[in-house]
Enzyme design. Structure first.
Site, short mmCIF file in Angstrom:
data_model
loop_
_atom_site.label_atom_id
_atom_site.label_comp_id
_atom_site.label_asym_id
_atom_site.label_seq_id
_atom_site.Cartn_x
_atom_site.Cartn_y
_atom_site.Cartn_z
CE LYS A 13 -43.03 22.58 6.87
NZ LYS A 13 -43.76 23.13 5.97
NE ARG A 126 -42.05 32.59 4.93
CZ ARG A 126 -41.62 31.59 4.79
NH1 ARG A 126 -41.83 30.76 5.84
NH2 ARG A 126 -41.70 30.87 3.43
NE ARG A 159 -38.53 31.27 1.14
CZ ARG A 159 -38.53 30.20 2.53
NH1 ARG A 159 -38.38 30.12 3.52
NH2 ARG A 159 -39.46 28.97 1.59
NE ARG A 170 -43.00 27.84 -1.25
CZ ARG A 170 -42.93 28.55 -0.37
NH1 ARG A 170 -43.01 29.94 -0.49
NH2 ARG A 170 -42.79 28.14 1.01
P1 AMP Z 1 -38.95 25.57 2.43
O1 AMP Z 1 -38.46 26.36 3.29
O2 AMP Z 1 -39.11 24.01 3.84
O3 AMP Z 1 -40.50 25.84 2.55
O4 AMP Z 1 -37.91 24.47 1.55
C1 AMP Z 1 -38.22 25.79 0.58
C2 AMP Z 1 -37.84 25.12 -0.31
O5 AMP Z 1 -36.84 24.01 -0.28
C3 AMP Z 1 -38.67 24.13 -1.33
O6 AMP Z 1 -39.62 24.86 -1.90
C4 AMP Z 1 -37.66 22.98 -1.96
O7 AMP Z 1 -37.73 23.62 -3.15
C5 AMP Z 1 -36.69 23.09 -1.39
N1 AMP Z 1 -37.01 21.52 -0.07
C6 AMP Z 1 -36.90 21.88 1.26
N2 AMP Z 1 -36.82 20.52 1.62
C7 AMP Z 1 -36.56 19.89 0.54
C8 AMP Z 1 -37.50 18.20 0.68
N3 AMP Z 1 -37.49 17.26 1.71
N4 AMP Z 1 -37.38 17.91 -1.08
C9 AMP Z 1 -36.96 18.50 -1.46
N5 AMP Z 1 -36.68 19.61 -1.86
C10 AMP Z 1 -36.49 20.77 -0.51
#
Ligand code: AMP
Length: 218
Positions: A13, A126, A159, A170
């Protein structure tokens, strides 16, 4: 153009959204990036969010929805890709309300369909630039110089939430909370599914074609 990109962690994404937004000159709104920036800056929001992010859990809805409400209640951006929001049905309902209040109807939700094997391979390999945030991959997209960013020369790192145990967590959170959004947007007649197990450039080409089609339909 207003798009939601849906998909499990590792579906691409972030990579696809940043390339598309650059090409189409629209805004990339990534709640993950916003939260990581807040955590880096040490703000109260960042500190609270980090404890959830490091464990692979979702940050509470009230925090993320406030971020989105604040961004989308301004005149700009009018055109955007949402990456990582919504993450559950409560957030999707809040988003519907925010978009309606601001007269910014969503054009489409695009689901990047990805197998578990691909997800694990992508996330475990990654590496991210600590300065500019660009994503590399030790096999699919290695940096030119060992562990240094091609663009700004800063060190790449893994990360914390890309460690094996957190990846598992996750994925479980995705299945429990986020995957139901596929049905949610199907019922709204807004969902398009794209196979994202393929090379990123092929997925990108298909997304660009889809965006061209949407522009004609508008
Ligand atoms: P991402 O970079 O989208 O994989 O997001 C990394 C982390 O940020 C996720 O595992 C959540 O802990 C938090 N996070 C990102 N977007 C959201 C969301 N819409 N709702 C809740 N937590 C979020």
């Amino acid at each position: 153009m207003r798009i939601i990109l849906l998909g499990p962690p590792g579906s691409g994404k972030g990579t696809q959204a940043s390339r598309l937004c650059q090409e189409l000159n629209i805004s990339h709104i990534s709640t993950g990036d916003i939260l990581r920036d807040e955590a880096k800056a040490g703000s109260n929001l960042g500190k609270e969010a980090k404890s959830f992010m490091d464990k692979g859990e979702l940050v509470p809805d009230r925090l993320v929805t406030e971020i989105i409400r604040e961004r989308l209640s301004q005149k700009e951006p009018n055109d955007f890709i949402l990456d990582g929001y919504p993450r559950n049905i409560a957030q999707a309902k809040a988003l519907d309300e925010i978009l309606e209040q601001n007269n910014k109807p969503m054009d489409m939700a695009i689901y990047l369909d990805t197998s578990e094997a691909t997800i694990i391979q992508r996330l475990s390999g990654r590496r991210v630039c600590q300065k500019c945030g660009f994503n590399f991959h030790i096999i699919n997209m290695p940096p030119k110089k060992d562990m240094l960013c091609d663009f700004c020369g800063s060190k790449l790192f893994k990360r914390k939430d890309d460690e094996a145990d957190t990846i598992k967590k996750r994925l479980a959170v995705y299945l429990k909370e986020t995957s139901s959004l596929i049905d949610y947007y199907t019922r709204q007649n807004k969902l398009t599914k794209i196979s994202a197990d393929r090379q990123a450039s092929l997925v990108y080409d298909e997304l660009l074609d889809l965006f061209d089609y949407l522009k004609v339909q508008r």
